[in-house]
Design a protein around this motif. Sequence first.
Motif, PDB file in Angstrom:
ATOM      1  N   PRO A  52       0.820  -2.056   0.095  1.00  0.00           N
ATOM      2  CA  PRO A  52      -0.166   0.160   0.044  1.00  0.00           C
ATOM      3  C   PRO A  52       0.945   0.650   0.055  1.00  0.00           C
ATOM      4  CG  PRO A  52      -1.094  -1.354   1.636  1.00  0.00           C
ATOM      5  CD  PRO A  52       0.556  -1.959   1.304  1.00  0.00           C
ATOM      6  N   ALA A  55       2.146   1.626  -3.662  1.00  0.00           N
ATOM      7  CA  ALA A  55       1.236   2.372  -4.253  1.00  0.00           C
ATOM      8  C   ALA A  55       0.890   3.443  -3.949  1.00  0.00           C
ATOM      9  CB  ALA A  55      -0.030   1.280  -4.320  1.00  0.00           C
ATOM     10  N   ARG A  56       0.723   3.767  -3.100  1.00  0.00           N
ATOM     11  CA  ARG A  56       0.806   5.296  -2.833  1.00  0.00           C
ATOM     12  C   ARG A  56       2.160   6.372  -3.445  1.00  0.00           C
ATOM     13  NH1 ARG A  56      -0.430   4.872   1.901  1.00  0.00           N
ATOM     14  NH2 ARG A  56       1.704   5.385   2.697  1.00  0.00           N
ATOM     15  N   THR A  59       1.241   6.448  -6.658  1.00  0.00           N
ATOM     16  CA  THR A  59       0.258   7.114  -8.318  1.00  0.00           C
ATOM     17  C   THR A  59       0.846   8.474  -8.134  1.00  0.00           C
ATOM     18  OG1 THR A  59      -1.416   5.522  -7.001  1.00  0.00           O
ATOM     19  CG2 THR A  59      -2.251   7.203  -6.983  1.00  0.00           C
ATOM     20  N   GLU A  60       1.330   9.324  -6.470  1.00  0.00           N
ATOM     21  CA  GLU A  60       1.467  10.414  -6.359  1.00  0.00           C
ATOM     22  C   GLU A  60       2.396  10.870  -7.303  1.00  0.00           C
ATOM     23  OE1 GLU A  60       3.160  10.438  -1.968  1.00  0.00           O
ATOM     24  OE2 GLU A  60       1.388  10.209  -1.269  1.00  0.00           O
ATOM     25  N   GLY A  63      -0.033   9.961 -10.833  1.00  0.00           N
ATOM     26  CA  GLY A  63      -0.947  10.644 -10.502  1.00  0.00           C
ATOM     27  C   GLY A  63      -1.909  10.308 -11.746  1.00  0.00           C
ATOM     28  N   THR A  67      -3.822   5.590 -13.427  1.00  0.00           N
ATOM     29  CA  THR A  67      -4.702   5.595 -12.296  1.00  0.00           C
ATOM     30  C   THR A  67      -4.150   4.371 -11.715  1.00  0.00           C
ATOM     31  OG1 THR A  67      -5.582   3.875 -13.070  1.00  0.00           O
ATOM     32  CG2 THR A  67      -6.696   6.019 -14.334  1.00  0.00           C
ATOM     33  N   ASP A  68      -4.875   4.662 -10.382  1.00  0.00           N
ATOM     34  CA  ASP A  68      -4.454   3.756  -8.883  1.00  0.00           C
ATOM     35  C   ASP A  68      -4.767   2.520  -9.137  1.00  0.00           C
ATOM     36  OD1 ASP A  68      -4.122   4.099  -6.106  1.00  0.00           O
ATOM     37  OD2 ASP A  68      -5.821   3.124  -6.003  1.00  0.00           O
ATOM     38  N   VAL A  71      -1.719   0.881 -11.170  1.00  0.00           N
ATOM     39  CA  VAL A  71      -0.856   0.796 -10.066  1.00  0.00           C
ATOM     40  C   VAL A  71      -0.895  -0.457  -9.411  1.00  0.00           C
ATOM     41  CG1 VAL A  71       0.590   1.768  -7.958  1.00  0.00           C
ATOM     42  CG2 VAL A  71       0.289   3.254  -9.965  1.00  0.00           C
ATOM     43  N   ARG A  72      -1.790  -0.519  -9.038  1.00  0.00           N
ATOM     44  CA  ARG A  72      -1.866  -1.850  -7.732  1.00  0.00           C
ATOM     45  C   ARG A  72      -1.602  -2.683  -9.024  1.00  0.00           C
ATOM     46  NH1 ARG A  72      -3.702  -0.831  -2.971  1.00  0.00           N
ATOM     47  NH2 ARG A  72      -3.343   1.850  -2.209  1.00  0.00           N
TER      48      ARG A  72
END
Length: 219
Positions: A52, A55-56, A59-60, A63, A67-68, A71-72
Amino acid sequence: MPLLMLDLDNTLVDRDAAFREAVREFLAAHGLPAGDLAWLMTADASGYTPRPDLARTMTERYGRAVTDAVVRRFLDRGAGDRVTLAEPTRDALTVAVAAGWRCVIVTNGRTAQQELKIRTAGLDTIVHGWVISESVGHRKPAPEVFQAAAASVGESLRSSWVVGDSAHADIGGATGIDARSVWVSAGRPWTEPAFRPTHIAVDTASAIHHVIGVPRPAR
């Protein structure tokens, strides 16, 4: 039977090499800078960064480009379908099994991803079993993980060995259960002052041969 517990990532399989190739493909597929390879490998920290959190972080940074969810999906797949088992390691494991050792993989991580790696590398056809932290609710170096590994093959931790590349998770874990251990150094120096492995080997095949007392064949 004697028990040999082995780490998976960067011990039995070169997880970092597989993840590096996955990152290259991810960057190229989404038109992201190829130079971000080093940044992403550092952020990943050989898989020790919680998914997590990684992923964050991604995404930062990306972005606007991905998209999130993308990434996930990438992190869920990870390097699972890219890992390979080096022939010297395969040969050493085969010799260990033939010599009567019970070989069990003990790995931190998510069950689906780690089992994908095990099966992709063909380890499921060699070892006697595996224990994954998500499945047992404990992470190395917790003794419960190693106890579960021993129980999974009906063996005792008495006279067991642990082989792995992590000073904290593998060698620290072995110390906590009074097991002998081999640290796979890959050329790194040992820097942990609180405990030491029983033996240090430069690669996994050499580590396994040391444990089972069978000389590694000359090549």
